[in-house]
Design a protein around this motif. Structure first.
Motif, PDB file in Angstrom:
ATOM      1  N   HIS A   1       0.835  -1.208   0.000  1.00  0.00           N
ATOM      2  CA  HIS A   1       0.000   0.000   0.000  1.00  0.00           C
ATOM      3  C   HIS A   1       0.868   1.256   0.000  1.00  0.00           C
ATOM      4  CE1 HIS A   1      -2.337   3.258   1.863  1.00  0.00           C
ATOM      5  NE2 HIS A   1      -3.386   2.684   1.298  1.00  0.00           N
ATOM      6  N   ASP A   2       1.870   1.259   0.852  1.00  0.00           N
ATOM      7  CA  ASP A   2       2.709   2.454   0.922  1.00  0.00           C
ATOM      8  C   ASP A   2       3.736   2.493  -0.200  1.00  0.00           C
ATOM      9  OD1 ASP A   2       1.224   3.150   3.039  1.00  0.00           O
ATOM     10  OD2 ASP A   2       2.848   3.130   4.532  1.00  0.00           O
ATOM     11  N   LYS A   3       4.113   1.307  -0.730  1.00  0.00           N
ATOM     12  CA  LYS A   3       5.136   1.302  -1.768  1.00  0.00           C
ATOM     13  C   LYS A   3       4.561   1.562  -3.159  1.00  0.00           C
ATOM     14  CE  LYS A   3       8.282  -1.726   0.709  1.00  0.00           C
ATOM     15  NZ  LYS A   3       8.555  -3.151   1.003  1.00  0.00           N
ATOM     16  N   LEU A   4       3.390   0.968  -3.462  1.00  0.00           N
ATOM     17  CA  LEU A   4       2.831   1.056  -4.819  1.00  0.00           C
ATOM     18  C   LEU A   4       1.562   1.892  -4.882  1.00  0.00           C
ATOM     19  CD1 LEU A   4       3.056  -2.728  -5.783  1.00  0.00           C
ATOM     20  CD2 LEU A   4       4.732  -0.951  -6.312  1.00  0.00           C
ATOM     21  N   GLY A   5       0.981   2.158  -3.728  1.00  0.00           N
ATOM     22  CA  GLY A   5      -0.344   2.773  -3.707  1.00  0.00           C
ATOM     23  C   GLY A   5      -1.395   1.682  -3.743  1.00  0.00           C
ATOM     24  N   PRO A   6      -2.567   1.937  -3.169  1.00  0.00           N
ATOM     25  CA  PRO A   6      -3.593   0.881  -3.031  1.00  0.00           C
ATOM     26  C   PRO A   6      -4.044   0.292  -4.358  1.00  0.00           C
ATOM     27  CG  PRO A   6      -4.442   3.050  -2.370  1.00  0.00           C
ATOM     28  CD  PRO A   6      -2.966   3.194  -2.545  1.00  0.00           C
ATOM     29  N   THR A   7      -4.097   1.100  -5.410  1.00  0.00           N
ATOM     30  CA  THR A   7      -4.644   0.601  -6.684  1.00  0.00           C
ATOM     31  C   THR A   7      -3.808  -0.542  -7.246  1.00  0.00           C
ATOM     32  OG1 THR A   7      -4.909   2.960  -7.028  1.00  0.00           O
ATOM     33  CG2 THR A   7      -5.772   1.505  -8.736  1.00  0.00           C
ATOM     34  N   LEU A   8      -2.484  -0.457  -7.068  1.00  0.00           N
ATOM     35  CA  LEU A   8      -1.618  -1.529  -7.549  1.00  0.00           C
ATOM     36  C   LEU A   8      -1.406  -2.594  -6.477  1.00  0.00           C
ATOM     37  CD1 LEU A   8       1.166   0.248  -9.627  1.00  0.00           C
ATOM     38  CD2 LEU A   8      -0.642  -1.294 -10.420  1.00  0.00           C
ATOM     39  N   ALA A   9      -1.430  -2.166  -5.226  1.00  0.00           N
ATOM     40  CA  ALA A   9      -1.149  -3.100  -4.134  1.00  0.00           C
ATOM     41  C   ALA A   9      -2.158  -4.233  -4.105  1.00  0.00           C
ATOM     42  CB  ALA A   9      -1.164  -2.363  -2.799  1.00  0.00           C
ATOM     43  N   ILE A  10      -3.427  -3.915  -4.349  1.00  0.00           N
ATOM     44  CA  ILE A  10      -4.471  -4.938  -4.232  1.00  0.00           C
ATOM     45  C   ILE A  10      -4.292  -6.032  -5.282  1.00  0.00           C
ATOM     46  CG2 ILE A  10      -6.959  -5.357  -4.312  1.00  0.00           C
ATOM     47  CD1 ILE A  10      -7.261  -2.507  -3.083  1.00  0.00           C
ATOM     48  N   PRO A  11      -4.223  -5.686  -6.600  1.00  0.00           N
ATOM     49  CA  PRO A  11      -4.018  -6.777  -7.572  1.00  0.00           C
ATOM     50  C   PRO A  11      -2.702  -7.515  -7.364  1.00  0.00           C
ATOM     51  CG  PRO A  11      -3.980  -4.628  -8.663  1.00  0.00           C
ATOM     52  CD  PRO A  11      -4.451  -4.397  -7.273  1.00  0.00           C
TER      53      PRO A  11
ATOM     54  N   MET B   1       3.189  -4.568  10.502  1.00  0.00           N
ATOM     55  CA  MET B   1       3.101  -3.750   9.303  1.00  0.00           C
ATOM     56  C   MET B   1       2.006  -2.699   9.512  1.00  0.00           C
ATOM     57  SD  MET B   1       4.930  -3.924   6.612  1.00  0.00           S
ATOM     58  CE  MET B   1       5.473  -5.581   6.283  1.00  0.00           C
ATOM     59  N   ASP B   2       2.334  -1.428   9.255  1.00  0.00           N
ATOM     60  CA  ASP B   2       1.328  -0.378   9.406  1.00  0.00           C
ATOM     61  C   ASP B   2       1.335   0.546   8.205  1.00  0.00           C
ATOM     62  OD1 ASP B   2      -0.080  -0.242  12.143  1.00  0.00           O
ATOM     63  OD2 ASP B   2       2.006  -0.819  12.635  1.00  0.00           O
ATOM     64  N   ILE B   3       0.167   1.058   7.880  1.00  0.00           N
ATOM     65  CA  ILE B   3       0.079   2.070   6.831  1.00  0.00           C
ATOM     66  C   ILE B   3       0.466   3.406   7.462  1.00  0.00           C
ATOM     67  CG2 ILE B   3      -1.585   3.389   5.476  1.00  0.00           C
ATOM     68  CD1 ILE B   3      -2.999   0.787   4.879  1.00  0.00           C
ATOM     69  N   ALA B   4       1.299   4.183   6.773  1.00  0.00           N
ATOM     70  CA  ALA B   4       1.800   5.431   7.341  1.00  0.00           C
ATOM     71  C   ALA B   4       0.670   6.434   7.559  1.00  0.00           C
ATOM     72  CB  ALA B   4       2.878   6.015   6.425  1.00  0.00           C
ATOM     73  N   ASP B   5      -0.108   6.661   6.518  1.00  0.00           N
ATOM     74  CA  ASP B   5      -1.145   7.702   6.592  1.00  0.00           C
ATOM     75  C   ASP B   5      -2.523   7.048   6.726  1.00  0.00           C
ATOM     76  OD1 ASP B   5      -2.754   9.882   6.402  1.00  0.00           O
ATOM     77  OD2 ASP B   5      -2.382  10.221   4.251  1.00  0.00           O
ATOM     78  N   LYS B   6      -2.860   6.681   7.965  1.00  0.00           N
ATOM     79  CA  LYS B   6      -4.086   5.921   8.161  1.00  0.00           C
ATOM     80  C   LYS B   6      -5.343   6.736   7.889  1.00  0.00           C
ATOM     81  CE  LYS B   6      -2.245   2.511  11.232  1.00  0.00           C
ATOM     82  NZ  LYS B   6      -2.339   1.705  12.421  1.00  0.00           N
ATOM     83  N   ALA B   7      -5.274   8.028   8.119  1.00  0.00           N
ATOM     84  CA  ALA B   7      -6.472   8.837   7.968  1.00  0.00           C
ATOM     85  C   ALA B   7      -6.737   9.188   6.512  1.00  0.00           C
ATOM     86  CB  ALA B   7      -6.345  10.111   8.798  1.00  0.00           C
ATOM     87  N   GLY B   8      -5.668   9.220   5.695  1.00  0.00           N
ATOM     88  CA  GLY B   8      -5.824   9.762   4.363  1.00  0.00           C
ATOM     89  C   GLY B   8      -5.987   8.751   3.243  1.00  0.00           C
TER      90      GLY B   8
END
Lengths: 324, 504
Positions: free
Chosen positions: A87-97, A145-152
C-alpha cells in the motif's frame, strides 16, 4: 408406526442435531443476556464473522472436492501483511491486484501438489501452514506492518465502509457467497467438484480431468483468502504477522457445521454460510455471558468434534454404533 | 440329534422396515450334510433373511431353531458361538496381518502377561489350513494372497468353531474357474463332515453342480423348495421371476458395417502382448478368459487409463493417440467399467447428474448447466432402458444393481459413442435384469454400435457375442465365430491349450 423408538430419536438427532443444539444455545444465551438478540449485536456478529465467512466459502470448494485446506489462516496473514506493505510502496490501486496475484500463486502451488502430484492434502496444507508463516515473517522481517497515513487513504473502505447502511465486509461476504454459490450449484465446474469429491475414480472414468478440478478449488480458496486479507488489512490498517493464526480450524469448523462432509461430495455454499453464522453466534454468546474469549478455542473444538460425530452418525442413522 | 433333524431351521420369519415388508413369513431349513441353495432376484429378501439369521436384524415374528433349540440371535458373534458361520461376499480381512492373526482375530491364544502365544497360534492355524489343502501358511500376510486365497482364509475362520451351518454368500463372485473347483472341494468336505450349507448365488451352473435342494424367495415370500436333481434351470428361473428365461447362444447376426476399431500389436508391459483384433459397426465382440488374462487392462488402455508400450489403435481407419479418458470420450470410445460402484457411479449423486456427467460441459445455457436438457436426456434413457426409479432426484446409491448398471449404460449411450466397451456387464445383477441387459447389448449392435463385451461368465459371452476372443495370460489364444465356438474349445483356449484350428 406404533411408537417412537429410541433409534428414531437418535436418527433425528443425528440428522438435525446441529440445528437443535443451535436453537438451545440461542434460547440459553437470550435468557442469560437480553442483548443477545439486539439488532446491533446481530449486525456486529455478522460483521465480525465476515472475514471467517469469506475464507469458509473457498474452503467449501476444497472440502467438497474431497480435500482439506489448513493453510488458509497463515495464507490470510500473508495477504494482509503483503497488501499493507505494498500500500505504501505502490499505492492501493496496484497493491491490491499485486497481493491477489501473489496469494493466487500460493494457491496454485498447493493445487499443483494436491491435484497433479496427488499428494495428501492434509500433509501438504499442514506443511504450507508453517511454510507460509515463515514466508510472511521473512517478508516483513518479523515486524508489524502499518500504513503510514491511516487517515488519508480510501483503502479503509473494504473493512470500515458502509453502503446502504450495511457494513462493506458483510456486503462482500454476501456478494461472494451469492457468486460462488451459483458457481457451485449451477455451473459444469460445480458439478465436477461434487463428482470428484463424491467418487474421484468414477469422475475420472467419466472423462473429468480430476487434477484440474482440484487445482481450481485451491485457486478458489486462495482467492477467498486474498479477499479476507484485504478486508482484514483495510479494517485495521496495520497488522501483526499472526493475524490469521488459528483461523484455519474455525473455518473448517464452520464448513463442517454447515454440513459438508469431510469425505467430500456433499455440502453447499448456503449451508456454509449457516455454519459461519452458527459459529459466530455461539462465540458471541459465550462472550456475552461473561466467558473469556479463550474459552472459544475449547468450544470451537468441541463443536468440530460434535459436528464430525453427527456427520458420521447421520450416515449410520444412529448416534452410537459398534460397526463403523 | 437324529439325521432328520435339520441343522438349522427358520420358521415364519417376518421382518418389516418402514414401508416395506422385507420378509413375509419365510420358512426354510437346512439338513446336516446338505447343500441348500437360496435363490431369488436382488431385493427378494435373501440378504435380509441372512441378516436376521446373523442377528443384525431382529425378526418381528418367527423362530430361529438351531438343532432342536429355538434361539435368539443378538449379533454376529453370538451366531458364530451357536455354530452359524457366514462367509461373506465382501471379504472383511485385515490385509496387513498374517493369515493366523486374521483367523483368530479377537481370540488370539494368550500366555503369561497377556502376550500372544505365537507357537500355539501358528500350530492351530496350520492344522486348519491343512484341512483346506491350501498353498499358503499361517505366517503369510493376507494382503499378499489372491482374492481366492483370501476367501479360503474366511472359510478357515469359520472352521475355528464347531460349525453347524455355514452360509456362503455369492462366494464365487470374484473367483476364476480353477479357483471355484477348490472352493467346491472345500464345500464337499464340510458336507461330508455333516455341516449344513446354505449357498446363495445367482449362477445357475454352480447351483446345479453342487446343491441338493433349491429354495426360492420372491418379494420377501417363500416360493418353494425344489430337489436339484429333479428340476431344471427354467423351472427355477420361473419360480424366481415368474417367467422363463433365454439361456441360448447368440444366433442373430446384424449386417456388419465398416471396421470401427482396429487394434494392431498392442502391448502393455507384462499385462498383455501383441494384441490384434478389430470390431465392426454392428458387431459384438466378446472377450473371454480367466481373471488376470489381461482383458480389463486392454479395455483400460483403449480408454486412456493406461499407456501402451507398443502397438497402435485405429478408429475408422485412422490411427489415434489416447492419453486420458477425456481423449477417449472425445474420440467416441466409452467404457462401462467392471466395478460399477467404484468406477462407474458417484453413489451420492442423483440419477440425472450421474447420467449426464461426461457431457456436463456441453449441456449449458450461458455459463450454467441446462438442467432442462439434462432432465430430457435422463427421461429419454430411463424410458429407453426401462430404468426403474421414482425420479431423477433419487440417489444412485439407492437403486438396485441392475438399475445402477443401466444408469452407467445410459450415461454412455447418451454420448452416442462409436465404440462401446462393457466390462462384466452383469456382475452382481439379478437374473431378470441380466437378460434385459443382454438384450440391450444385442439391440445396441443392431443400431450400429461397435460393442466389446468382457465377461467371465461363459453363458453371457456365448449369448451376446458375434465373435469371441479367447485370452490367456495376456495373449489372444484364438478368435471364434459364434458358429465354431463350443464350450470345450473355448475352455481349452482360455486355459492356454493351443488346439488345432484357426489361430486369432
Amino acid at each position: 408406526m406404533t411408537s417412537v423408538t429410541k433409534t428414531q430419536i437418535g436418527g433425528f438427532l443425528a440428522r438435525q442435531g446441529i440445528l437443535v443444539a443451535f436453537a438451545l444455545f440461542i434460547i440459553g444465551f437470550t435468557l442469560a443476556n437480553q442483548r443477545f438478540l439486539d439488532p446491533d449485536n446481530i449486525l456486529g456478529v455478522v460483521r465480525s464473522s465476515a472475514i471467517l465467512g469469506v475464507m469458509a466459502l473457498g474452503v467449501t470448494f476444497v472440502v467438497i472436492s474431497g480435500n482439506l485446506d489448513l493453510s488458509v489462516g497463515s495464507m490470510m496473514s500473508f495477504s494482509t501483511i503483503v497488501v499493507l506493505d505494498l500500500h505504501d510502496k505502490l499505492g492501493p490501486t496496484l497493491a491490491i491486484p499485486a497481493m491477489f496475484a501473489m496469494t493466487l500463486c500460493l494457491g496454485a502451488f498447493i493445487g499443483f501438489l494436491v491435484g497433479y502430484l496427488k499428494l495428501n492434502s492434509l500433509i501438504v496444507t499442514l506443511g504450507m501452514l508453517s511454510a507460509i508463516h515463515g514466508l510472511t515473517l521473512t517478508y516483513s522481517g518479523g515486524q508489524n506492518m502499518d500504513i503510514a497515513d491511516k487517515a488519508g487513504t480510501w483503502f479503509s473502505v473494504f473493512g470500515q465502509g458502509e453502503a446502504l447502511g450495511i457494513p462493506v465486509p458483510i456486503l462482500i461476504f454476501l456478494l461472494l457467497a451469492a457468486v460462488l454459490g451459483t458457481i457451485l450449484a449451477r455451473t459444469p465446474f460445480g458439478r465436477k467438484v461434487y463428482a470428484v469429491g463424491g467418487n474421484g475414480t468414477a469422475a475420472t472414468f467419466s472423462g473429468i480431468r480430476r487434477a484440474r478440478v482440484v487445482f481450481a478449488c485451491y485457486l478458489m480458496s486462495a482467492f477467498c483468502v486474498a479477499t479476507a486479507g484485504l478486508i482484514q488489512a483495510s479494517r485495521s490498517l496495520g497488522s501483526q504477522n499472526t493475524v490469521g493464526q488459528g483461523l484455519e480450524l474455525e473455518v473448517l469448523a464452520a464448513v463442517i457445521l454447515g454440513g459438508a462432509s469431510l469425505l467430500g461430495g456433499s455440502g453447499t455454499i448456503f449451508k456454509t454460510v449457516i455454519g459461519v453464522l452458527i459459529l459466530g453466534f455461539i462465540q458471541n454468546g459465550l462472550l456475552l455471558v461473561g466467558l473469556q474469549f479463550y474459552v472459544q478455542y475449547v468450544v470451537t473444538w468441541v463443536i468440530i468434534i460434535l459436528a464430525v460425530w453427527l456427520d458420521v452418525a447421520a450416515k449410520r442413522g444412529k448416534l452410537l454404533s459398534p460397526i463403523a | 440329534m437324529t439325521d432328520d433333524t435339520p441343522a438349522l431351521r427358520l420358521e415364519g420369519i417376518v421382518k418389516t422396515f418402514p414401508g416395506v415388508r422385507a420378509l413375509d413369513g419365510v420358512s426354510f431349513s437346512v439338513m446336516p450334510g446338505e447343500v441348500h441353495a437360496l435363490m431369488g432376484e436382488n431385493g427378494a429378501g435373501k440378504s435380509t433373511l441372512m441378516k436376521v439369521l446373523g442377528g443384525i436384524h431382529q425378526p418381528d415374528a418367527g423362530k430361529i431353531i438351531v438343532g432342536e433349540r429355538p434361539v435368539v440371535m443378538s449379533g454376529p458373534l453370538e451366531a458364530k458361538a451357536k455354530g452359524i458361520v457366514f462367509i461373506h461376499q465382501e471379504l472383511s480381512l485385515a490385509e496387513e496381518l498374517t493369515v493366523a492373526e486374521n483367523i483368530y482375530l479377537g481370540e488370539l491364544p494368550r500366555k503369561r502377561f497377556g502376550l500372544v502365544d505365537w507357537d500355539r497360534l501358528y500350530a492351530r492355524t496350520d492344522a486348519i489350513l491343512k484341512k483346506l489343502k491350501v498353498s499358503f501358511d499361517a505366517r503369510t500376510r493376507v494382503g499378499d494372497l489372491s482374492i481366492a486365497n483370501q476367501q479360503m482364509v474366511e472359510i478357515a475362520r469359520a472352521l475355528t468353531v464347531e460349525a453347524k451351518a455355514v452360509i456362503f454368500d455369492e462366494p464365487t463372485a470374484s473367483l476364476t474357474d480353477a479357483e471355484k473347483v477348490v472352493l467346491f472341494d472345500v464345500i464337499a468336505d464340510l458336507q461330508s463332515a455333516g455341516v449344513g450349507i446354505i449357498y446363495i448365488s445367482h449362477r445357475m451352473e454352480e447351483i446345479f453342480k453342487i446343491t441338493d435342494r433349491i429354495s426360492v424367495l420372491r418379494d420377501g415370500q417363500y416360493r418353494g423348495t425344489l430337489d436339484t436333481a429333479e428340476t431344471t434351470e427354467e423351472e427355477v428361473t420361473q419360480l424366481m421371476i415368474g417367467r422363463s428365461l433365454d439361456l441360448s447362444r447368440n444366433v442373430s447376426h446384424h449386417t456388419l458395417g465398416d471396421v470401427a476399431l482396429e487394434v494392431r500389436g498392442l502391448s502393455c508391459g507384462p499385462l498383455f502382448q501383441e494384441i490384434d483384433f478389430e470390431v465392426r459397426s454392428g458387431e459384438v465382440v466378446g472377450f473371454y478368459g480367466l481373471v488376470g488374462a489381461g482383458r480389463t487392462e486392454i479395455a483400460e488402455t483403449l480408454f486412456g487409463l493406461r499407456d501402451p508400450s507398443a502397438g497402435s489403435i485405429l478408429l475408422d481407419g485412422a490411427e489415434v493417440r489416447i492419453n486420458s479418458p477425456a481423449d477417449a470420450i472425445a474420440l467416441g470410445i466409452s467404457l462401462v467399467p467392471e466395478d460399477r460402484k467404484g468406477q462407474g457411479l458417484v453413489l451420492g449423486m442423483n440419477c440425472r447428474d450421474n447420467m449426464t456427467l461426461p457431457q456436463v460441459d456441453d449441456l449449458t445455457a450461458g455459463p450454467f448447466v441446462a438442467e432442462g436438457s439434462e432432465v430430457a436426456i435422463f427421461d429419454q434413457y430411463r424410458d429407453k432402458l426401462d430404468i426403474r426409479t421414482p425420479g431423477w432426484k433419487q440417489l444412485v446409491g439407492n437403486l438396485s444393481g441392475g438399475n445402477q448398471q443401466k444408469i452407467v449404460i445410459g450415461k454412455w449411450l447418451s454420448m452416442h459413442p462409436r465404440v462401446l466397451i462393457v466390462d462384466e456387464p452383469t456382475r452382481g445383477i439379478d437374473v431378470g435384469s441380466k437378460s434385459e441387459i443382454h438384450n440391450l447389448i444385442r439391440d445396441l449392435a443392431a443400431q450400429g454400435y461397435a460393442v466389446i463385451v468382457i465377461s467371465s461368465e461363459m453363458p453371457e459371452v456365448l449369448h451376446v457375442s458375434d465373435r469371441i476372443v479367447a485370452m490367456y495370460s495376456g495373449r489372444i489364444m484364438r478368435t471364434f465365430t459364434s458358429d465354431e465356438v463350443t464350450e470345450d474349445n473355448l475352455i481349452q483356449a482360455i486355459s492356454g491349450i493351443r488346439s488345432t484350428g484357426r489361430v486369432a
